[in-house]
Design a protein around this motif. Structure first.
Motif, PDB file in Angstrom:
ATOM      1  N   SER A 141       0.814  -1.217   0.000  1.00 42.53           N
ATOM      2  CA  SER A 141       0.000   0.000   0.000  1.00 42.53           C
ATOM      3  C   SER A 141       0.846   1.264   0.000  1.00 42.53           C
ATOM      4  CB  SER A 141      -0.938  -0.007   1.212  1.00 42.53           C
ATOM      5  OG  SER A 141      -1.777  -1.158   1.175  1.00 42.53           O
ATOM      6  N   LYS A 212       0.967  -5.365  -4.699  1.00 43.98           N
ATOM      7  CA  LYS A 212      -0.477  -5.351  -4.429  1.00 43.98           C
ATOM      8  C   LYS A 212      -1.211  -6.276  -5.386  1.00 43.98           C
ATOM      9  CE  LYS A 212      -4.166  -2.089  -3.334  1.00 43.98           C
ATOM     10  NZ  LYS A 212      -4.510  -0.643  -3.205  1.00 43.98           N
ATOM     11  N   SER A 213      -0.839  -6.224  -6.652  1.00 46.21           N
ATOM     12  CA  SER A 213      -1.465  -7.090  -7.652  1.00 46.21           C
ATOM     13  C   SER A 213      -1.115  -8.559  -7.392  1.00 46.21           C
ATOM     14  CB  SER A 213      -0.997  -6.676  -9.048  1.00 46.21           C
ATOM     15  OG  SER A 213      -1.517  -7.547 -10.033  1.00 46.21           O
ATOM     16  N   GLY A 216      -2.909  -9.755  -4.101  1.00 47.71           N
ATOM     17  CA  GLY A 216      -4.344  -9.957  -4.278  1.00 47.71           C
ATOM     18  C   GLY A 216      -4.656 -11.219  -5.051  1.00 47.71           C
ATOM     19  N   LYS A 221      -8.551 -12.583  -3.402  1.00 52.15           N
ATOM     20  CA  LYS A 221      -9.518 -11.484  -3.286  1.00 52.15           C
ATOM     21  C   LYS A 221      -9.236 -10.368  -4.286  1.00 52.15           C
ATOM     22  CE  LYS A 221     -10.390 -12.384   1.607  1.00 52.15           C
ATOM     23  NZ  LYS A 221     -10.349 -11.844   2.994  1.00 52.15           N
ATOM     24  N   THR A 223      -8.633  -7.221  -6.240  1.00 50.88           N
ATOM     25  CA  THR A 223      -8.713  -5.797  -5.885  1.00 50.88           C
ATOM     26  C   THR A 223      -9.485  -5.540  -4.587  1.00 50.88           C
ATOM     27  OG1 THR A 223     -10.679  -5.523  -7.286  1.00 50.88           O
ATOM     28  CG2 THR A 223      -8.524  -5.072  -8.290  1.00 50.88           C
ATOM     29  N   LYS A 224     -10.171  -6.554  -4.078  1.00 47.29           N
ATOM     30  CA  LYS A 224     -10.921  -6.391  -2.830  1.00 47.29           C
ATOM     31  C   LYS A 224     -10.083  -6.721  -1.602  1.00 47.29           C
ATOM     32  CE  LYS A 224     -15.424  -7.358  -4.952  1.00 47.29           C
ATOM     33  NZ  LYS A 224     -16.640  -8.210  -4.911  1.00 47.29           N
ATOM     34  N   GLU A 225      -8.837  -7.171  -1.816  1.00 47.66           N
ATOM     35  CA  GLU A 225      -7.967  -7.544  -0.685  1.00 47.66           C
ATOM     36  C   GLU A 225      -7.565  -6.306   0.111  1.00 47.66           C
ATOM     37  OE1 GLU A 225      -6.371  -9.087   2.116  1.00 47.66           O
ATOM     38  OE2 GLU A 225      -6.831 -10.636   0.607  1.00 47.66           O
ATOM     39  N   THR A 226      -7.679  -6.395   1.443  1.00 46.44           N
ATOM     40  CA  THR A 226      -7.318  -5.280   2.329  1.00 46.44           C
ATOM     41  C   THR A 226      -5.932  -5.463   2.957  1.00 46.44           C
ATOM     42  OG1 THR A 226      -8.361  -6.326   4.253  1.00 46.44           O
ATOM     43  CG2 THR A 226      -9.739  -4.876   2.874  1.00 46.44           C
TER      44      THR A 226
END
Length: 298
Positions: A141, A212-213, A216, A221, A223-226
């Protein structure tokens, strides 16, 4: 017992050697298996393009012993010396007669015995009870994190790089972590007291957006991964070698900048910030490490 095992192995290799008339393309077409090796070079033979290695047991293949191996890239032998500690992939072909053509590839010198054109590097051997330095990393992030912030939780970390082409290396580590993450999620209390961290040793390419890609995709998940429980991060280039040295991750660039020869390291850190367990290869099972994590999280 050890002598009997060596004699049996010799017979197996000799049996494979009896088929030298088999065309090279036929041998190359045989199923290939990959095993991970860790050991010490005791001799080098440039004329034959092989090194003799005193290696640890290779799970699923052979006991600890000393024997010569051909190099997949014979020209790299000039970079190897007696006494060097290495990790490598042992590639073998197999048919009904047994294993054939054992060859070493992706060799990484994790401890130099003799100073070369590069300075000698001393790698730490992670041990239970050892304090872990407070390394700083940049996560998926774009946020700077440090290992100390996970004190109070059992932290399981491993090393990968997103472009890794070897199914038994980084992809296997990420798939194992995905299984562990899913298992921990079934117990809210346990999930709260644990954390997973995948660290890239390729920070130039593995930017926050790439991580990030990649992350995920592996959590499922997308793009919905936190990333609240399993993070992906990389150290700054200036800190990379220190991180690799402490966690015993040997990395050697290849001719193709997208391909790195590397060793593996998966470490469980307890709530107190001390090492609980270290797995230096790819032969650990998710269920076994999961049990270690559950114990450490108590």
């Amino acid at each position: 017992m050890r002598l009997k095992y060596v004699l049996f192995l010799g017979s197996t290799l000799a049996l494979a050697g009896c088929h030298q008339q088999t065309p090279a393309d036929k041998v190359a077409a045989m199923p290939q298996q990959t095993f991970h090796m860790r050991g010490k070079i005791v001799d080098t033979d440039p004329s034959r393009g092989e090194i003799t290695v005193d290696h640890q047991a290779i799970p699923g293949f052979m006991d600890a012993m000393t024997m010569p191996y051909k190099l997949a890239q014979p020209e790299t032998i000039s970079e190897m010396h007696k006494g060097d500690m290495i990790t490598a992939d042992l590639l073998v072909r197999k048919d009904a007669a047994g294993f054939r053509a054992p060859t070493l590839a992706h060799i990484v010198v994790v401890g130099q015995a003799r100073p070369d054109t590069l300075p000698a590097v001393q790698y730490n051997v992670p041990q239970a009870g050892q304090d872990v330095p407070d390394f700083h990393l940049l996560n998926q992030s774009g946020k700077t994190i440090d290992l100390a912030q996970y004190k109070g939780k059992a932290l399981l970390l491993t090393f990968v790089y997103t472009r890794c082409p070897l199914a038994d290396f980084c992809p296997r580590m990420s798939n194992n972590f995905a299984q562990i993450d899913q298992s921990l999620a079934s117990d809210p209390e346990l999930y709260k007291n644990t954390h997973l961290l995948s660290i890239s040793f390729d920070p130039a390419y593995d930017t926050p957006a790439v991580l990030k890609s990649y992350g995920g995709a592996h959590t499922g998940k997308f793009t919905k991964e936190t990333f609240q429980h399993w993070e992906f991060a990389a150290p700054a280039a200036a800190d990379l070698l220190k991180v690799e040295q402490f966690f015993n991750v040997g990395v050697t660039p290849g001719g193709d900048p997208a391909k790195l020869s590397h060793s593996l390291s998966t470490v469980l850190i307890g709530k107190d910030g001390k090492i609980v367990a270290w797995h230096p290869s790819n032969d650990w099972k998710p269920e076994d490490v999961l049990a270690e994590v559950k114990q450490a999280a108590k």
